[in-house]
Design a protein around this motif. Sequence first.
Motif, mmCIF file in Angstrom:
data_model
loop_
_atom_site.group_PDB
_atom_site.id
_atom_site.type_symbol
_atom_site.label_atom_id
_atom_site.label_comp_id
_atom_site.label_asym_id
_atom_site.label_seq_id
_atom_site.Cartn_x
_atom_site.Cartn_y
_atom_site.Cartn_z
ATOM 1 N N CYS A 94 6.478 -2.603 -6.577
ATOM 2 C CA CYS A 94 5.503 -3.513 -6.312
ATOM 3 C C CYS A 94 5.044 -3.527 -4.924
ATOM 4 N N MET A 95 5.616 -3.380 -3.856
ATOM 5 C CA MET A 95 5.056 -3.203 -2.417
ATOM 6 C C MET A 95 4.315 -2.176 -2.272
ATOM 7 N N GLY A 96 4.603 -1.083 -2.859
ATOM 8 C CA GLY A 96 3.951 -0.073 -2.803
ATOM 9 C C GLY A 96 2.455 -0.007 -3.658
ATOM 10 N N ASP A 97 2.388 -0.656 -4.784
ATOM 11 C CA ASP A 97 1.225 -0.842 -5.562
ATOM 12 C C ASP A 97 0.234 -1.738 -5.093
ATOM 13 N N LEU A 98 0.758 -2.982 -4.172
ATOM 14 C CA LEU A 98 0.021 -3.686 -3.589
ATOM 15 C C LEU A 98 -0.745 -3.268 -2.346
ATOM 16 N N LEU A 99 0.055 -2.267 -1.620
ATOM 17 C CA LEU A 99 -0.460 -1.529 -0.595
ATOM 18 C C LEU A 99 -1.555 -0.523 -0.805
ATOM 19 N N LEU A 100 -1.388 0.119 -2.002
ATOM 20 C CA LEU A 100 -2.087 0.979 -2.595
ATOM 21 C C LEU A 100 -3.697 0.229 -2.777
ATOM 22 N N ARG A 101 -3.694 -0.817 -3.648
ATOM 23 C CA ARG A 101 -4.509 -1.529 -3.891
ATOM 24 C C ARG A 101 -5.535 -2.105 -2.878
ATOM 25 N N HIS A 102 -4.805 -2.522 -1.624
ATOM 26 C CA HIS A 102 -5.262 -3.266 -0.468
ATOM 27 C C HIS A 102 -5.947 -2.188 0.152
ATOM 28 N N LYS A 103 -5.350 -0.959 0.387
ATOM 29 C CA LYS A 103 -6.079 0.231 0.855
ATOM 30 C C LYS A 103 -7.662 0.472 0.221
ATOM 31 N N LEU A 121 12.211 0.149 3.297
ATOM 32 C CA LEU A 121 10.883 0.107 3.065
ATOM 33 C C LEU A 121 9.832 0.363 4.159
ATOM 34 N N ARG A 122 10.626 0.747 5.602
ATOM 35 C CA ARG A 122 9.902 0.697 6.714
ATOM 36 C C ARG A 122 8.915 1.842 6.821
ATOM 37 N N SER A 123 9.305 2.916 6.107
ATOM 38 C CA SER A 123 8.329 4.191 6.124
ATOM 39 C C SER A 123 7.438 4.040 5.045
ATOM 40 N N GLU A 126 4.766 1.532 7.052
ATOM 41 C CA GLU A 126 3.817 2.206 8.181
ATOM 42 C C GLU A 126 3.175 3.205 7.811
ATOM 43 N N SER A 127 3.302 3.872 6.420
ATOM 44 C CA SER A 127 2.610 4.805 6.182
ATOM 45 C C SER A 127 1.055 4.339 5.939
ATOM 46 N N PHE A 128 0.860 2.873 5.536
ATOM 47 C CA PHE A 128 -0.130 2.403 5.240
ATOM 48 C C PHE A 128 -0.552 1.483 6.719
ATOM 49 N N ASN A 129 -0.081 1.761 7.648
ATOM 50 C CA ASN A 129 -0.587 1.392 8.861
ATOM 51 C C ASN A 129 -0.224 -0.218 8.938
ATOM 52 N N ILE A 130 0.593 -0.786 8.231
ATOM 53 C CA ILE A 130 0.956 -2.083 8.316
ATOM 54 C C ILE A 130 2.280 -2.570 8.911
#
Length: 278
Positions: A94-103, A121-123, A126-130
């Motif tokens: 869920c977190m990864g999906d939202l980060l991708l949509r946000h990007k 889930l730190r990496s 941080e891979s999305f600079n969040i």
Amino acid sequence: MEQEVVLIDCPDEKGLVHKITGVLYDHGLNIISNQEFVDAATDHFFMRTAFEGTDNSGQIKQDLRDALPTSANIRLTHKGNRKVVMMATKEPHCMGDLLLRHKYGELSADIQAVISNHETLRSLAESFNIPFHYISHEGMSREKHEQEVSEIIEGYAPDYLVLAKYMRIFTPEFIENYTDRIVNIHHSFLPAFAGASPYRQAFERGVKIIGATAHFVTEDLDEGPIIAQDTIPVNHTHTAGEMAQAGRDVEKVVLAKALKLVLEERVFIHNNRTIVFE
């Protein structure tokens, strides 16, 4: 030209649409979209109107108050991104999906940070600079842990908190601080299989559909107002693990849909139910 949204709910009476649109017309505003609904069971009126024109929000709101019943709830807000802080534990979907949509600009969101009680889930964040904040709950009372979490949250002053598989239960005091501002994804088609291990519960009952529910968080566990739901079919050949895997795909879609509706100011909460203008 900047757009604004007004959301109004009140007991139903004749002429409400005319009164509301009349105020906007008198201010020289152009209505972009308009949706209204009357709940026949409670005789309650809901209306969402998007408009553009002169920016004079204070006077518009006052004129609406003068035109409408004194009990009317009026929300007037600019269209645009809302500040969001995400909370997650170990599951990335869920977190990864939202980060991708946000990007890629698919959410009306400005994701400020991720808070977690594990480092897992730190990496990903941080891979999305969040920014990622790890606050362990080990050896700490729930109240003390929430105090430290709250200090991080308040530093960002978010409009909403999003629980992207955050596997801890909040105290009533924490929830009260963010009333109607915490969106959660539950891995079940509520009200069925609330609480822990819903896929195991579903497997043991031999269900033929599984689903996910996004809802606002209240003091009553998994009983807050429902924003969005979806289901997929399963059968006797699915193991509990296979159900969980399929369910994760539904969870991330439902959470993204619900968050988009909330951030675009399309959701009313009334009597522990939601009215959603899609």
